[in-house]
Design a protein around this motif. Structure first.
Motif, PDB file in Angstrom:
ATOM      1  N   VAL A  30       0.762  -1.304  -0.097  1.00  0.00           N
ATOM      2  CA  VAL A  30       0.027   0.046   0.009  1.00  0.00           C
ATOM      3  C   VAL A  30       0.854   1.126   0.004  1.00  0.00           C
ATOM      4  CG1 VAL A  30      -1.595   1.323   1.487  1.00  0.00           C
ATOM      5  CG2 VAL A  30      -1.969  -1.080   1.000  1.00  0.00           C
ATOM      6  N   THR A  31       1.812   1.160   0.791  1.00  0.00           N
ATOM      7  CA  THR A  31       2.890   2.519   1.031  1.00  0.00           C
ATOM      8  C   THR A  31       3.683   2.506  -0.181  1.00  0.00           C
ATOM      9  OG1 THR A  31       2.792   2.295   3.451  1.00  0.00           O
ATOM     10  CG2 THR A  31       4.674   3.440   2.181  1.00  0.00           C
ATOM     11  N   SER A 161      -4.609  -0.036  -2.251  1.00  0.00           N
ATOM     12  CA  SER A 161      -3.998   1.332  -2.090  1.00  0.00           C
ATOM     13  C   SER A 161      -4.677   2.409  -3.222  1.00  0.00           C
ATOM     14  CB  SER A 161      -2.644   1.406  -2.441  1.00  0.00           C
ATOM     15  OG  SER A 161      -2.030   2.641  -2.295  1.00  0.00           O
ATOM     16  N   GLY A 162      -4.569   1.810  -4.340  1.00  0.00           N
ATOM     17  CA  GLY A 162      -5.457   2.655  -5.375  1.00  0.00           C
ATOM     18  C   GLY A 162      -6.882   3.216  -5.082  1.00  0.00           C
ATOM     19  N   GLY A 169      -7.492   9.841   0.128  1.00  0.00           N
ATOM     20  CA  GLY A 169      -6.071  10.645  -0.415  1.00  0.00           C
ATOM     21  C   GLY A 169      -4.973   9.600   0.016  1.00  0.00           C
ATOM     22  N   ALA A 170      -3.872  10.051  -0.644  1.00  0.00           N
ATOM     23  CA  ALA A 170      -2.544   9.289  -0.496  1.00  0.00           C
ATOM     24  C   ALA A 170      -2.075   9.285   0.960  1.00  0.00           C
ATOM     25  CB  ALA A 170      -1.620   9.629  -1.383  1.00  0.00           C
ATOM     26  N   LEU A 261      -3.443   2.193 -11.978  1.00  0.00           N
ATOM     27  CA  LEU A 261      -2.149   2.125 -11.457  1.00  0.00           C
ATOM     28  C   LEU A 261      -2.315   1.030 -10.471  1.00  0.00           C
ATOM     29  CD1 LEU A 261       0.839   2.263 -11.609  1.00  0.00           C
ATOM     30  CD2 LEU A 261       0.715   4.052 -10.094  1.00  0.00           C
ATOM     31  N   GLY A 262      -3.238   0.891  -9.582  1.00  0.00           N
ATOM     32  CA  GLY A 262      -3.254  -0.006  -8.453  1.00  0.00           C
ATOM     33  C   GLY A 262      -3.819  -1.239  -9.227  1.00  0.00           C
ATOM     34  N   MET A 263      -4.587  -1.316 -10.007  1.00  0.00           N
ATOM     35  CA  MET A 263      -5.131  -2.409 -10.597  1.00  0.00           C
ATOM     36  C   MET A 263      -4.368  -3.210 -11.574  1.00  0.00           C
ATOM     37  SD  MET A 263      -9.167  -1.060 -11.767  1.00  0.00           S
ATOM     38  CE  MET A 263      -9.561  -2.408 -12.551  1.00  0.00           C
ATOM     39  N   VAL A 264      -3.373  -2.560 -12.281  1.00  0.00           N
ATOM     40  CA  VAL A 264      -2.481  -2.839 -13.179  1.00  0.00           C
ATOM     41  C   VAL A 264      -1.506  -3.557 -12.387  1.00  0.00           C
ATOM     42  CG1 VAL A 264      -0.839  -2.408 -14.963  1.00  0.00           C
ATOM     43  CG2 VAL A 264      -2.802  -1.422 -15.184  1.00  0.00           C
ATOM     44  N   MET A 265      -0.993  -3.232 -11.329  1.00  0.00           N
ATOM     45  CA  MET A 265       0.091  -3.541 -10.413  1.00  0.00           C
ATOM     46  C   MET A 265      -0.316  -4.792  -9.800  1.00  0.00           C
ATOM     47  SD  MET A 265       2.641  -1.568 -11.179  1.00  0.00           S
ATOM     48  CE  MET A 265       3.858  -2.220  -9.810  1.00  0.00           C
TER      49      MET A 265
END
Length: 432
Positions: A30-31, A161-162, A169-170, A261-265
């Motif tokens: 996540v980080t 995380s995404g 928020g991040a 980005l989170g889904m691809v990773m």
């Protein structure tokens, strides 16, 4: 489905440690996404974002060797427990500062550096702690379990995380990682096994300088371990350079959202799951030498496919597929090389050998992060990714010039015997 009597699944303390580490690894993933996104939210440049990777990996260069000495002198469970608690507090400071409106890039750098120091101590101890829990014939199965935890984290972490970044928020998403370290600390508190006090080193081997260099002596005296370490160091150099700029590249040039980005990773990390399933049968059938020599072959074309992915939905699928294939190869290789290393080392030296391995392989990451950020600024993000992907061909080259090639001609070799009697230990997941 029944579980074998000798399976690590039947060992309560190992299951606890494995479960705690799985939760912790998900938090760390996540980080990995949320921290650079936090920096981007603070208007950081590409080079400033890459500095986060440099600061988080600098401790592997600065404190790995003394950490190995400390771990061999202390009870390893205590080292791991204190490291988890400190990391939870450090990461928890980021969302607190964001809520107070005082968060800066310098705080992110300081947190990345301090958490990295804690991670070096934790990993040095974690690599060695299960030696008192498991028998040698459980090693490959245990390594597969540990890698499966990394695989689960790789799938769940980026997706989680995404999604959460899009909601809160991040910076606030990093709270999840802080709680994951508390979960890991709790699992260590529940472990029933209590280590005996470490035996003092023989008089001839005492002294800080001698103990610091002991791991180098062991690795330098074994040409196969030397070749594996060189291959891993090259791989870490190239992978870290790529990953230091991957998030800015995906966000700014491919125009992916944080969720995309989170889904691809996360989708690509399914390759890790596949690898943990096939690694043990491959090693059993073909032997460690063949798996070590051939498992890295798909890495270069896989990363080239990811780096050349175009914009749009098709590019997202191509990037995910390339990264997935690369992870299958990398995780199978990692299970094999960890198995080889821990079965050729005396248990009393494991802390120093593992710390020295981290120093040689991971200590290069700060330089790699700066290299990725610098080349990304000068040459462009995509050309840098492509260049680093091509240079990954040096990883298998380092192994083919080692004695492993001779073992291929002689046929599958049996797994190496440990230098002394006693249980072997599973090794640390990659990237952790």
């Amino acid at each position: 489905m029944s579980v074998d009597e000798g399976s690590p699944w039947r060992h309560r303390d190992f299951r606890l440690i494995w479960a705690g580490q799985t939760v912790s690894l998900i938090g760390s993933q996540v980080t990995v996404l949320a921290l650079p996104l936090t920096a981007i939210g603070l208007k950081a440049s590409t080079f400033q974002v890459s500095l986060l990777t440099a600061f988080s990996t600098l401790p592997f260069l600065l404190v790995s060797l003394p950490a190995g000495v400390v771990v061999d002198r202390c009870r390893r469970r205590s080292v791991m427990l204190y490291a988890d608690l400190l990391r939870a507090a450090l990461l928890g400071s980021v969302p607190v500062a964001e809520l107070a409106g005082v968060l800066t890039l310098w705080q992110l750098y300081a947190v990345a550096l301090a958490v990295g120091c804690c991670t070096v101590f934790f990993d040095s101890a974690y690599l060695s702690f299960p030696a008192t829990l498991l028998e040698r014939d459980q090693l490959v199965a245990a390594n597969s379990m540990i890698s499966s935890a990394n695989a689960v984290a790789g799938v769940a972490g980026p997706n989680l995380s995404g999604f959460v970044v899009g909601l809160i928020g991040a910076a606030r998403t990093i709270t999840l990682d802080a709680f994951s370290y508390l979960a890991s600390a709790l699992s260590l508190l529940l472990v029933k096994h209590r280590e005996p006090a470490p035996e003092p080193a023989p008089p001839a081997e005492r002294g800080l300088r001698r103990e610091l260099l002991e791991g180098l002596r062991v690795i330098g005296g074994n040409r196969v371990l030397g070749g594996i370490t060189a291959s891993n160091a090259i791989g870490n150099l190239m992978f870290t350079a790529i990953l230091a700029i991957w998030t800015p590249y995906a966000i700014r040039e491919l125009h992916w959202s944080a969720r995309t980005l989170g889904m691809v990773m996360g989708a690509s990390a399914l390759g890790s799951v596949t690898a943990t399933i096939v690694a043990q049968p491959l090693i059993k059938r073909y032997g460690l030498p063949r798996v070590l020599l051939f498992s890295q072959s798909p890495v270069v074309p896989a990363w080239l496919a990811a780096g050349l992915a175009p914009k749009g939905l098709g590019g997202q699928f191509l990037a995910a597929a390339g990264l997935m294939v690369g992870l299958v190869a990398a995780v199978v290789y990692n299970i094999a090389q960890r198995t080889y290393r821990v079965t050729t080392c005396e248990p009393r030296l494991l802390g120093r050998v593992n710390a020295t391995t981290m120093w040689l392989q991971l200590g290069i990451r700060p330089i790699a992060a700066l290299l990725g950020g610098g080349l990304g600024t000068l040459l462009g993000l995509q050309p840098t990714i492509i260049c680093c992907a091509v240079l990954l061909v040096l990883c298998p080259a380092a192994l083919w010039t080692s004695p492993l090639r001779q073992e291929l001609r002689e046929g599958p070799a049996p797994e190496p015997e440990p230098a002394t009697d006693g249980p072997a230990e599973p090794a640390q997941p990659a990237g952790r």
